[in-house]
Design a protein around this motif. Structure first.
Motif, PDB file in Angstrom:
ATOM      1  N   ASN A  38       0.811  -1.236   0.000  1.00  0.00           N
ATOM      2  CA  ASN A  38       0.000   0.000   0.000  1.00  0.00           C
ATOM      3  C   ASN A  38       0.836   1.273   0.000  1.00  0.00           C
ATOM      4  O   ASN A  38       0.497   2.246   0.652  1.00  0.00           O
ATOM      5  N   LEU A  39       1.917   1.270  -0.734  1.00  0.00           N
ATOM      6  CA  LEU A  39       2.753   2.466  -0.795  1.00  0.00           C
ATOM      7  C   LEU A  39       2.629   3.156  -2.146  1.00  0.00           C
ATOM      8  O   LEU A  39       3.348   4.096  -2.439  1.00  0.00           O
ATOM      9  N   SER A  40       1.740   2.634  -2.967  1.00  0.00           N
ATOM     10  CA  SER A  40       1.540   3.210  -4.295  1.00  0.00           C
ATOM     11  C   SER A  40       2.817   3.143  -5.141  1.00  0.00           C
ATOM     12  O   SER A  40       3.058   3.994  -5.989  1.00  0.00           O
ATOM     13  N   LEU A  41       3.616   2.123  -4.897  1.00  0.00           N
ATOM     14  CA  LEU A  41       4.858   1.982  -5.656  1.00  0.00           C
ATOM     15  C   LEU A  41       4.555   1.529  -7.081  1.00  0.00           C
ATOM     16  O   LEU A  41       3.776   0.604  -7.287  1.00  0.00           O
ATOM     17  N   SER A  42       5.164   2.193  -8.047  1.00  0.00           N
ATOM     18  CA  SER A  42       4.992   1.742  -9.424  1.00  0.00           C
ATOM     19  C   SER A  42       6.277   1.147  -9.965  1.00  0.00           C
ATOM     20  O   SER A  42       6.331   0.661 -11.085  1.00  0.00           O
ATOM     21  N   ARG A  43       7.311   1.237  -9.149  1.00  0.00           N
ATOM     22  CA  ARG A  43       8.606   0.768  -9.610  1.00  0.00           C
ATOM     23  C   ARG A  43       9.451   0.356  -8.401  1.00  0.00           C
ATOM     24  O   ARG A  43       9.301   0.939  -7.333  1.00  0.00           O
ATOM     25  N   ILE A  44      10.341  -0.601  -8.600  1.00  0.00           N
ATOM     26  CA  ILE A  44      11.190  -1.056  -7.504  1.00  0.00           C
ATOM     27  C   ILE A  44      12.539  -0.356  -7.573  1.00  0.00           C
ATOM     28  O   ILE A  44      13.037  -0.079  -8.658  1.00  0.00           O
ATOM     29  N   GLY A  45      13.095  -0.063  -6.429  1.00  0.00           N
ATOM     30  CA  GLY A  45      14.426   0.543  -6.392  1.00  0.00           C
ATOM     31  C   GLY A  45      15.120   0.177  -5.104  1.00  0.00           C
ATOM     32  O   GLY A  45      14.556  -0.535  -4.260  1.00  0.00           O
ATOM     33  N   SER A  46      16.347   0.645  -4.943  1.00  0.00           N
ATOM     34  CA  SER A  46      17.116   0.439  -3.705  1.00  0.00           C
ATOM     35  C   SER A  46      17.263  -1.022  -3.302  1.00  0.00           C
ATOM     36  O   SER A  46      17.455  -1.320  -2.129  1.00  0.00           O
ATOM     37  N   VAL A  47      17.198  -1.947  -4.248  1.00  0.00           N
ATOM     38  CA  VAL A  47      17.346  -3.370  -3.910  1.00  0.00           C
ATOM     39  C   VAL A  47      18.688  -3.657  -3.259  1.00  0.00           C
ATOM     40  O   VAL A  47      18.810  -4.602  -2.479  1.00  0.00           O
ATOM     41  N   GLU A  48      19.687  -2.847  -3.592  1.00  0.00           N
ATOM     42  CA  GLU A  48      21.018  -3.111  -3.039  1.00  0.00           C
ATOM     43  C   GLU A  48      20.992  -3.071  -1.507  1.00  0.00           C
ATOM     44  O   GLU A  48      21.831  -3.690  -0.853  1.00  0.00           O
ATOM     45  N   GLN A  49      20.014  -2.362  -0.945  1.00  0.00           N
ATOM     46  CA  GLN A  49      19.888  -2.288   0.510  1.00  0.00           C
ATOM     47  C   GLN A  49      19.132  -3.488   1.073  1.00  0.00           C
ATOM     48  O   GLN A  49      19.025  -3.650   2.287  1.00  0.00           O
ATOM     49  N   LEU A  50      18.558  -4.277   0.173  1.00  0.00           N
ATOM     50  CA  LEU A  50      17.637  -5.327   0.628  1.00  0.00           C
ATOM     51  C   LEU A  50      18.134  -6.726   0.292  1.00  0.00           C
ATOM     52  O   LEU A  50      17.362  -7.682   0.281  1.00  0.00           O
ATOM     53  N   LEU A  51      19.436  -6.845   0.060  1.00  0.00           N
ATOM     54  CA  LEU A  51      19.957  -8.132  -0.391  1.00  0.00           C
ATOM     55  C   LEU A  51      19.738  -9.242   0.631  1.00  0.00           C
ATOM     56  O   LEU A  51      19.767 -10.410   0.291  1.00  0.00           O
ATOM     57  N   TRP A  52      19.533  -8.887   1.879  1.00  0.00           N
ATOM     58  CA  TRP A  52      19.392  -9.893   2.949  1.00  0.00           C
ATOM     59  C   TRP A  52      17.968 -10.393   3.122  1.00  0.00           C
ATOM     60  O   TRP A  52      17.709 -11.327   3.880  1.00  0.00           O
ATOM     61  N   ILE A  53      17.024  -9.788   2.429  1.00  0.00           N
ATOM     62  CA  ILE A  53      15.615 -10.119   2.648  1.00  0.00           C
ATOM     63  C   ILE A  53      15.267 -11.499   2.085  1.00  0.00           C
ATOM     64  O   ILE A  53      15.632 -11.821   0.966  1.00  0.00           O
ATOM     65  N   GLN A  54      14.542 -12.286   2.907  1.00  0.00           N
ATOM     66  CA  GLN A  54      14.119 -13.610   2.440  1.00  0.00           C
ATOM     67  C   GLN A  54      12.629 -13.675   2.176  1.00  0.00           C
ATOM     68  O   GLN A  54      12.142 -14.538   1.455  1.00  0.00           O
ATOM     69  N   MET A  55      11.904 -12.711   2.756  1.00  0.00           N
ATOM     70  CA  MET A  55      10.454 -12.732   2.589  1.00  0.00           C
ATOM     71  C   MET A  55      10.018 -11.292   2.333  1.00  0.00           C
ATOM     72  O   MET A  55      10.309 -10.398   3.134  1.00  0.00           O
ATOM     73  N   SER A  76       6.506  -3.730 -13.310  1.00  0.00           N
ATOM     74  CA  SER A  76       7.664  -4.591 -13.551  1.00  0.00           C
ATOM     75  C   SER A  76       8.314  -4.898 -12.208  1.00  0.00           C
ATOM     76  O   SER A  76       8.043  -4.231 -11.217  1.00  0.00           O
ATOM     77  N   VAL A  77       9.150  -5.924 -12.191  1.00  0.00           N
ATOM     78  CA  VAL A  77       9.848  -6.267 -10.951  1.00  0.00           C
ATOM     79  C   VAL A  77      11.352  -6.197 -11.179  1.00  0.00           C
ATOM     80  O   VAL A  77      12.127  -6.902 -10.528  1.00  0.00           O
ATOM     81  N   ASP A  78      11.770  -5.375 -12.126  1.00  0.00           N
ATOM     82  CA  ASP A  78      13.191  -5.230 -12.409  1.00  0.00           C
ATOM     83  C   ASP A  78      13.953  -4.869 -11.144  1.00  0.00           C
ATOM     84  O   ASP A  78      13.541  -3.975 -10.404  1.00  0.00           O
ATOM     85  N   GLY A  79      15.029  -5.544 -10.905  1.00  0.00           N
ATOM     86  CA  GLY A  79      15.838  -5.268  -9.723  1.00  0.00           C
ATOM     87  C   GLY A  79      15.785  -6.431  -8.744  1.00  0.00           C
ATOM     88  O   GLY A  79      16.768  -6.729  -8.082  1.00  0.00           O
ATOM     89  N   LEU A  80      14.629  -7.108  -8.708  1.00  0.00           N
ATOM     90  CA  LEU A  80      14.495  -8.208  -7.733  1.00  0.00           C
ATOM     91  C   LEU A  80      15.474  -9.345  -7.999  1.00  0.00           C
ATOM     92  O   LEU A  80      15.779 -10.132  -7.107  1.00  0.00           O
ATOM     93  N   GLU A  81      15.993  -9.421  -9.234  1.00  0.00           N
ATOM     94  CA  GLU A  81      16.922 -10.505  -9.562  1.00  0.00           C
ATOM     95  C   GLU A  81      18.149 -10.509  -8.645  1.00  0.00           C
ATOM     96  O   GLU A  81      18.790 -11.544  -8.469  1.00  0.00           O
ATOM     97  N   ALA A  82      18.464  -9.349  -8.049  1.00  0.00           N
ATOM     98  CA  ALA A  82      19.649  -9.284  -7.175  1.00  0.00           C
ATOM     99  C   ALA A  82      19.376  -9.887  -5.795  1.00  0.00           C
ATOM    100  O   ALA A  82      20.299 -10.194  -5.052  1.00  0.00           O
ATOM    101  N   MET A  83      18.097 -10.065  -5.447  1.00  0.00           N
ATOM    102  CA  MET A  83      17.761 -10.524  -4.087  1.00  0.00           C
ATOM    103  C   MET A  83      17.810 -12.049  -4.033  1.00  0.00           C
ATOM    104  O   MET A  83      16.785 -12.726  -4.006  1.00  0.00           O
ATOM    105  N   GLN A  84      19.020 -12.552  -3.975  1.00  0.00           N
ATOM    106  CA  GLN A  84      19.255 -13.987  -4.114  1.00  0.00           C
ATOM    107  C   GLN A  84      18.749 -14.822  -2.943  1.00  0.00           C
ATOM    108  O   GLN A  84      18.686 -16.038  -3.032  1.00  0.00           O
ATOM    109  N   LEU A  85      18.421 -14.186  -1.830  1.00  0.00           N
ATOM    110  CA  LEU A  85      17.953 -14.954  -0.672  1.00  0.00           C
ATOM    111  C   LEU A  85      16.437 -15.085  -0.614  1.00  0.00           C
ATOM    112  O   LEU A  85      15.894 -15.800   0.218  1.00  0.00           O
TER     113      LEU A  85
END
Lengths: 319, 767
Positions: free
Chosen positions: B609-626, B636-645
């Motif tokens: 519910n943040l009205s996000l239309s685009r993903i960013g700052s994934v580099e800060q979220l590399l540790w997220i599993q859920m 689009s979900v561009d960027g999520l490919e970096a979240m390997q966990l």
């Protein structure tokens, strides 16, 4: 297919005058002695492609005799393998693409001597990867797109040095994110279409800064809703195709206002006699009718299937 | 027809048109006859001249003229007794022809035959009349280039003509291109002469570089002055601004005298463009140039390693065959369940790079089997071999397990020539980081949640995450690894100061006008300043961040310029995510415990519910599993490919329009539960993602797929080609797809076949 416009019609109380456009296209074909037709004589094969694709999009390709068209196209072929703009004219890559596309439209690519046509195109690639338009050596990224698109339709892309071809296109990328006809040349929406499409067909869109180019492209939409081809220029219906398809290929088409653009295209229709013009109340022609209709369809065109070949047709069928 | 009013012709006009048409037709057939028969008589040339006059786009006529010139000139050259001036005489003769055609106004007709003589006799009246016409024919311009290449022409005179022309028709891109071509020729010719005079031809290759480069620089400088004149004549000349950016970037790149240091030049350029922007803020021309200048200040030329997972200095707790054990006093943020027997190591760079491999990256570990070479894979959706994020997987041979013992792992990225950005710069700062792995086995009853139970995303399953003081310091580990040398630091400070000045200047401008690009520029400047401050850890102003102001500017812009509102929304989303991830406190406010309220397990980052239309700052979220991104407006979900966990992802209630938008997820080998329900898959006829996929169009991927093995009677699976290309690579155990146009029974049957590991589909347990 015409019913696809009902949504827009409903929203705006206006309609794409599909039937009138079909009649307009068919009438142009018959008026061979008009001044306009005579002036266009040397690009008749391009005109045929624009007209026929418009008819196809509007579901009326059956109104022309495909046998006549195919045999006429073959008569435009030069002994070098390339095609002229008309029977007996000099060959050029510009006309060769239209010939290939018309044959693809009728699913008649196989009537060609594919190696002969593709060798003509292959022979136009230069050492730096660029393409000449014909034997006289004019170089332009339009020709890079044409070569790549034609060869892809002919399934002969492996015959050229794709890597060098891509490198040349990329060397024409500008600091505003767009592309020009040669290195250093100013960005122009038509040229951008050619370069983006060439990169799309060769799987090289990662070479593009999509946000930078996307912003430049979306700013082509002015207050009228229409799109221009360069900053501070007037809008023109043909750019609805060049800009729109480029935005689609880089996934930024949501950055413009579709409804306003559709309204602009509809405002450019000649509602009495059919046909679409560059701007409201200007004289109509086949070129703008085609790009207007293609622009409308790029919002609502239903891609029928997803096989590779058909994806390619979808992209290339709009040149 | 461009720019011609739509009105039915009067009978007189119709008659006139008919006459014109029959005349032109006669001319064209007459010409074609000459062309085919290769007749180059005076009469034939006259017919051709008339034809290109009335129809300059008629390409065969230009071809014919070239053939004629070549033919005549070669005849003259082969005749040894002919007067050396005979070639010029040909042109002189042609001048008479053109005089004879008194009605000829257009420039192109002068091109080849009259041209030389024109230069000699200089009848400026004729050229000026010609230049006054708007002039766009590709064929004619190329013809002129062709003549010029023959080398009988005066380049300076040509530039004079072009100057006159561009003063009349300031945006004619043919003329600008032609001008660039003429200048190139001048450099080549001048350098060639210099070499012959001084050294003779044998030194040509050796000296050409020595001479061409300075000549090119001088030529660029002169041309830069030309653009200044054109811009001062009219600020709205985008063509001139464009040319300026090309010339200047060349001069800056080569550090030409007077154009170094870059900062001084950029200040002057800023001053110039300000004049344009303040004169007419609603004209776009100067703004694009200003954006280029801003990018010059912000851009870091060499790629840098900016984030990693595991973070530098972190303690990684890895369970080998079961679930995480709570007994060790370690943070959940760096706890990791080693279900696949491997630990991913992710390197996140400041831009896409190539050349990450076991020879450019050294990894030392007592645990890892050093005999097996590490394979680094680019995390991207294209085939370029380049990516911003790269991953490798460390696997541990069982005999090397040292439970509950610290196993340090060192990663070194040296001065490596091998790691390169797309613009060819190599990674310049050697980087080193270390993390410690604790391996442990746990009792089977603790086996991890996702493999036993279906994930349900309802609010009732999430508990506020109690922030442990240690946790926030753990997150902070992912501070950027950027660093700079002294010059770099000086340049940063200078740039930061310039940008600060620009900000106050544009605030002033916006106090008197509501110009949209002005607002956008202010937002971009503020974002750039924030980014710079975050690089420079020594700057004390670190506390001053402008997220709120930037977000407000983008919200304003959405209202001010509705046709482009989605563009501003995308930018807004990116900034919002930067704000959320900018410090551990704000990020942890969005972290929740899934089901189990114990603070060290199953943390879910909820960005709903943040009205996000685009993903960013994934580099800060590399540790997220859920991760829960539901109820946004993502396309689009561009960027999520970096979240390997990532193992559980909720994308429900977004605006994903087709399967190809999910392409980045193919890289997530650990993904088990995916919710894409209530999106728009299948609702859009035009797939705007398709061309960005790794297998677009002519690519061969997919040609070897055998749909036959998934055949079910009466279903045409070629319709599900895209679904197949995404899901065949995923190892999902749970999928929600309900609420999409495409989600009919047939595709569900198909998906079950494609993913044999699937246990739950749309909330129903599969047999």
């Amino acid at each position: 297919m015409i019913c696809m416009f009902s949504w827009y019609s409903y929203r705006m109380g206006e309609e794409l005058e599909a039937e009138k456009h079909v009649n307009y296209i068919l009438s142009v074909e018959k008026k061979k002695n008009d001044f306009e037709s005579v002036v266009m004589e040397h690009i008749r094969i391009n005109g045929a492609y624009w007209g026929l694709t418009t008819l196809d999009l509007l579901g009326k390709i059956g109104a022309v005799d495909s046998k006549d068209v195919v045999s006429w196209v073959l008569e435009c072929q030069h002994e070098s393998g390339g095609f002229g703009g008309n029977i007996g004219h000099d060959p050029h890559i510009l006309y060769t693409l239209s010939a290939v596309q018309i044959l693809a439209l009728f699913d008649k690519i196989n009537v060609l001597d594919i190696d002969k046509v593709s060798n003509y195109i292959v022979g136009l690639q230069n050492e730096d990867g660029s393409f000449s338009g014909d034997v006289w050596g004019e170089v332009d990224t339009r020709f890079s797109y044409i070569a790549i698109c034609s060869l892809a339709l002919l399934h002969r892309l492996d015959k050229i040095n794709v890597e060098k071809a891509v490198k040349y296109v990329v060397s024409c990328k500008n600091l505003d994110g767009g592309f020009g006809c040669t290195p250093g040349a100013e960005s122009h929406a038509g040229q951008i279409f050619c370069c983006v499409a060439a990169l799309a067909i060769t799987g090289s869109l990662h070479q593009i800064d999509k946000d930078l180019l996307g912003w430049w492209l979306c700013e082509r939409q002015d207050k009228s809703g229409g799109l221009n081809g360069r900053p501070e220029k007037l809008p023109d219906v043909c750019y609805s195709w060049w800009v729109l398809s480029s935005l689609i290929m880089i996934d930024r088409v949501h950055w413009i206002d579709k409804e306003k653009l559709v309204k602009y295209i509809l405002d450019c229709q000649d509602k009495e006699k059919g046909g679409i013009s560059d701007r409201p109340n200007d004289a109509v022609d086949v070129f703008h009718t085609y790009f207007g209709v293609a622009g409308m369809f790029s919002f609502s065109f239903k891609a029928k299937s997803v096989s590779h070949m058909q994806q390619l047709d979808f992209l290339s069928s709009f040149f | 027809m461009h720019g011609r009013p739509r009105k039915p012709p009067t009978p007189e006009e119709e008659k006139a048109n008919d006459i014109k048409a029959s005349k032109l037709r006669a001319l064209q057939s007459q010409f074609l006859q000459f062309h085919h028969d290769q007749i180059y008589t005076k009469e034939a040339l006259e017919v051709c001249a008339k034809l290109v006059e009335s129809n300059p786009e008629y390409i065969p006529a230009w071809n014919y003229r070239k053939l004629a010139v070549e033919r005549i000139v070669s005849q003259l050259e082969s005749d040894s007794e002919s007067d050396p001036d005979a070639i010029k005489a040909i042109f002189r003769e042609e001048l008479k022809v053109v005089h004879f055609f008194d009605q000829i106004r257009k420039w192109y007709i002068l091109v080849d035959f009259v041209y030389i003589v024109l230069l000699l006799s200089g009848p400026v009246w004729l050229t000026e009349r010609a230049l006054a016409k708007n002039y766009k024919s590709y064929g004619a311009w190329y013809h002129r280039k062709w003549v010029l290449r023959k080398g009988h022409s005066s380049i300076d005179r040509e530039l004079e003509l072009l100057k006159l022309f561009l003063e009349q028709d300031t945006r004619n891109f043919h003329a600008w291109n032609y001008r660039r071509r003429v200048l190139q020729l001048r450099v080549i010719i001048t350098s060639f002469h210099a070499e012959i005079v001084l050294f003779g031809l044998s030194f040509f290759f050796f000296f050409s570089f020595r001479f061409v480069a300075p000549l090119k620089n001088r030529s660029d400088e002169e041309e830069l002055h030309f653009t200044t004149d054109m811009i001062n004549g009219n600020f709205s000349n985008y063509s001139a601004w464009h040319n300026r950016s090309v010339l200047l970037s060349h001069l800056l790149e080569n550090k030409v005298e007077g154009y170094f240091p870059k900062e001084k030049v950029l200040t002057e350029e800023n001053d110039l463009v300000h004049q344009a922007l303040f004169t007419d803020p609603y004209d776009q021309s100067g703004w694009f140039y200003h954006l280029w200048l801003l990018n010059q200040m912000v851009k870091i030329e060499t790629p840098l390693l900016v984030y990693t997972w595991p973070p530098p200095g972190s303690n990684l707790k890895v369970s080998v065959d079961g679930c995480l054990d709570d007994s060790l006093p370690l943070s959940s943020i760096t706890s990791f369940h080693l279900k696949t027997g491997q630990i991913p190591v992710v390197l996140y760079f400041s831009e896409a790079v190539e050349g990450v491999n076991s020879s450019t990256i050294t990894l030392e570990s007592s645990l890892h089997d050093t005999n097996t070479e590490l394979i680094w894979s680019p995390l991207s959706t294209n085939n370029s071999g380049r990516a911003q994020a790269w991953v490798t997987h460390l696997s541990f041979p069982e005999e090397k397990f040292h439970f509950s013992q610290a196993n340090p792992i060192k990663v070194t990225i040296g001065h490596s020539e091998g790691i390169k950005s797309i613009s060819g710069f190599t990674l310049s700062h050697p980087t080193y980081f270390e993390f410690i792995v604790y391996l442990q086995t746990t009792a089977p009853h603790h086996a991890d949640l996702q493999s036993l139970d279906m994930i349900t995303w309802g609010d009732e399953n999430f508990h506020t995450y109690e922030v442990h003081p240690k946790e926030s310091s753990q997150i902070k580990l992912s501070d950027p690894l950027k660093s700079c040398d002294d010059y770099g630091l000086m340049a940063y400070r200078w740039n930061a100061e310039t940008i600060t000045n620009e900000i106050s200047l544009f605030r002033e401008l916006l106090s008197v006008t509501d110009c949209k690009i002005g607002k956008l520029t202010l937002a971009r400047l503020l974002t750039a300043l924030d980014a710079m401050i975050s690089y420079d850890k020594t700057l004390e102003s670190k506390e001053v961040v402008h997220f709120e102001e930037v977000l407000e500017l983008y919200s304003d812009l959405m209202k001010l310029d509705p046709p482009h509102s989605q563009f501003y929304k995308d930018e807004h989303s990116v900034v919002l995510l930067q704000q959320l991830t900018s410090n551990p406190e704000s990020l942890l406010r969005h972290c929740y415990n899934y089901r189990d309220p114990s603070p060290s397990r199953n943390i879910c980052l909820r960005l709903c519910n943040l009205s996000l239309s685009r993903i960013g700052s994934v580099e800060q979220l590399l540790w997220i599993q859920m991760l829960d991104l539901s109820h946004n407006q993502l396309r689009s979900v561009d960027g999520l490919e970096a979240m390997q966990l990532l193992s559980c992802l909720n994308l429900s209630n977004n605006k994903i329009g087709n399967f190809s938008a999910l392409e980045p997820l193919k890289q997530l080998q650990s993904l088990r539960a995916l919710n894409i329900s209530y999106n728009e898959i299948g609702a859009h006829s035009v797939d705007t993602r398709r061309y960005l996929c790794s297998s677009p169009l002519s690519h061969t991927a997919g040609s070897d797929w055998n749909f036959g093995e998934f055949a079910i009677d009466g279903i045409d699976f070629t319709n599900y080609w895209e679904a197949f290309s995404i899901f065949k690579d995923l190892k999902l155990t749970q999928l929600e797809i309900i609420g999409n146009v495409v989600a009919e029974e047939k595709i569900k049957l198909f998906l079950v076949k494609v993913m044999p590991a699937l246990r739950w589909l749309d909330g129903v347990e599969l047999q």
